[in-house]
Design a protein around this motif. Structure first.
Motif, PDB file in Angstrom:
ATOM      1  N   ARG A 106       1.132  -1.405   0.114  1.00 43.51           N
ATOM      2  CA  ARG A 106       0.271   0.040  -0.080  1.00 43.51           C
ATOM      3  C   ARG A 106       0.975   1.600  -0.414  1.00 43.51           C
ATOM      4  N   SER A 107       1.815   1.312   0.990  1.00 41.53           N
ATOM      5  CA  SER A 107       2.875   2.483   0.266  1.00 41.53           C
ATOM      6  C   SER A 107       3.593   3.205  -0.419  1.00 41.53           C
ATOM      7  N   LEU A 108       3.726   1.315  -0.973  1.00 39.32           N
ATOM      8  CA  LEU A 108       4.878   1.395  -2.432  1.00 39.32           C
ATOM      9  C   LEU A 108       3.329   2.017  -3.266  1.00 39.32           C
ATOM     10  N   GLN A 109       2.158   1.519  -3.323  1.00 35.24           N
ATOM     11  CA  GLN A 109       1.123   2.118  -4.665  1.00 35.24           C
ATOM     12  C   GLN A 109       1.734   3.980  -4.069  1.00 35.24           C
ATOM     13  N   HIS A 110       1.220   3.763  -2.465  1.00 35.80           N
ATOM     14  CA  HIS A 110       1.141   5.683  -2.262  1.00 35.80           C
ATOM     15  C   HIS A 110       2.337   6.009  -3.522  1.00 35.80           C
ATOM     16  N   ILE A 111       3.178   6.054  -3.525  1.00 30.42           N
ATOM     17  CA  ILE A 111       4.955   6.733  -3.270  1.00 30.42           C
ATOM     18  C   ILE A 111       4.479   7.126  -4.981  1.00 30.42           C
ATOM     19  N   TYR A 112       5.011   5.892  -5.108  1.00 30.74           N
ATOM     20  CA  TYR A 112       4.412   5.909  -6.869  1.00 30.74           C
ATOM     21  C   TYR A 112       3.071   7.009  -7.597  1.00 30.74           C
ATOM     22  N   LYS A 113       2.041   6.798  -6.858  1.00 37.30           N
ATOM     23  CA  LYS A 113       0.822   7.746  -6.635  1.00 37.30           C
ATOM     24  C   LYS A 113       0.966   8.973  -6.542  1.00 37.30           C
ATOM     25  N   GLU A 119      12.346   6.572  -6.337  1.00 35.49           N
ATOM     26  CA  GLU A 119      13.864   7.853  -6.625  1.00 35.49           C
ATOM     27  C   GLU A 119      13.283   9.307  -6.485  1.00 35.49           C
ATOM     28  N   ALA A 120      12.500   9.514  -7.197  1.00 29.14           N
ATOM     29  CA  ALA A 120      12.765  11.259  -6.790  1.00 29.14           C
ATOM     30  C   ALA A 120      12.002  10.981  -5.163  1.00 29.14           C
ATOM     31  N   VAL A 121      11.696  10.219  -4.951  1.00 29.28           N
ATOM     32  CA  VAL A 121      11.230  10.218  -2.979  1.00 29.28           C
ATOM     33  C   VAL A 121      13.112  10.325  -1.633  1.00 29.28           C
ATOM     34  N   PHE A 122      13.614   9.487  -2.836  1.00 28.89           N
ATOM     35  CA  PHE A 122      15.271   9.743  -2.477  1.00 28.89           C
ATOM     36  C   PHE A 122      15.526  11.096  -3.300  1.00 28.89           C
ATOM     37  N   SER A 123      15.731  11.151  -3.779  1.00 30.14           N
ATOM     38  CA  SER A 123      16.432  12.409  -4.729  1.00 30.14           C
ATOM     39  C   SER A 123      16.275  13.515  -3.958  1.00 30.14           C
ATOM     40  N   LYS A 144       8.634   9.202   6.296  1.00 25.15           N
ATOM     41  CA  LYS A 144       8.185   9.609   6.957  1.00 25.15           C
ATOM     42  C   LYS A 144       7.235   9.524   5.990  1.00 25.15           C
ATOM     43  N   ILE A 145       7.346   9.751   4.683  1.00 18.13           N
ATOM     44  CA  ILE A 145       6.665   9.599   4.061  1.00 18.13           C
ATOM     45  C   ILE A 145       6.020   8.441   3.317  1.00 18.13           C
TER      46      ILE A 145
END
Length: 258
Positions: A106-113, A119-123, A144-145
């Motif tokens: 669920r969290s990964l889907q949140h990050i991609y959507k 990559e964008a979150v870490f960068s 946190k994200i």
């Protein structure tokens, strides 16, 4: 050993262990199963998340994770139903269980959507000021994200926070896989927005013990302060690619019982 002799010794060990043969006994083999960027990073992230304990069991359970997602991790993350997540209930690796697995999806889907992907979150959150090149603040922001959507409290323990004094070994290993430009084909180097110079060594029992025996580390605990100390020394040897020495420290500890 002098600093020069120590660097020469470690460089030799990097050449010895940073080879394709390394892949077959390491969980880095899991992201190597895929060719699409998102598949690679999700497979890498999930297998790094359970990378503690017996290495054969880590690899076996990482393959099981991929199978439960139909060996299409990105498609599963983006288009899963709640029924699909129920399939994950059978998964267990040490204290990481099926509920944690579902929460991660669920969290990964949140990050991609909503955050343009891993990559964008870490960068976006990496430190860029001179002399403080590090991904540790970025890892803190990532956590946190990752948990800003509803989740079980128990799952939080499976993402380490360097600002809580954790060495964050598993995420640093994942970042090495994704960022490091490896001419030997072990690390995948698919993320171009982060410099390998900012990476930290995945500090664990093996690499920590070897680092202490070689005089690279004085701190007794394998925590964030120890990681900062080790980072400084490894950057002296190679400021452009400091985490290549992970191969030397890990190889000496695991394969040579140094």
């Amino acid at each position: 050993m002098t600093n020069l002799e120590l660097k020469s010794f470690l460089d030799e060990k990097v050449v010895q262990y940073n080879t394709l043969d390394f892949i077959e006994s390491d969980p880095v083999q899991i992201p190597h199963l895929f060719s699409q960027k998102e598949d690679i990073e999700i497979a890498g992230f999930l297998s790094a998340a359970i990378a503690w304990g017996n290495r054969k069991m880590i690899i076996k359970n990482s393959h099981k994770m991929m199978a439960l997602m139909g060996n299409a991790p990105y498609d599963f993350v983006m288009s899963h139903t709640e029924n699909d997540l129920e399939r994950l209930e059978i998964f267990v690796h040490r204290t990481f269980n099926g509920q944690d697995f579902a929460s991660f999806i669920r969290s990964l889907q949140h990050i991609y959507k909503n955050h343009n992907g891993l990559e964008a979150v870490f960068s976006t959150n990496q430190s860029r000021s001179v002399g403080t090149d590090s991904m540790q603040k970025s890892i803190h922001e990532f956590k946190k994200i990752f948990f800003e959507i509803p989740h079980q409290y128990r799952t939080q323990k499976h993402i380490s926070d360097p600002l809580n004094n954790s060495a964050a070994k598993r995420i640093n290993m994942f970042l090495r896989w994704m960022v490091r430009q490896d001419t030997k084909g072990v690390d995948l180097g698919i993320w171009k927005s982060i410099s390998p110079a900012s990476l930290s060594c995945p500090l664990d029992v093996h690499s920590g013990n070897v680092a202490r025996k070689l005089g690279l580390l004085t701190r007794k605990q394998n925590d964030a302060k120890a990681l900062a100390e080790l980072d400084l020394r490894l950057r002296e040897f190679d400021p452009i690619d400091p985490v290549k020495y992970d191969f030397a420290l890990f190889g000496l500890g695991v394969f040579e019982k140094f």
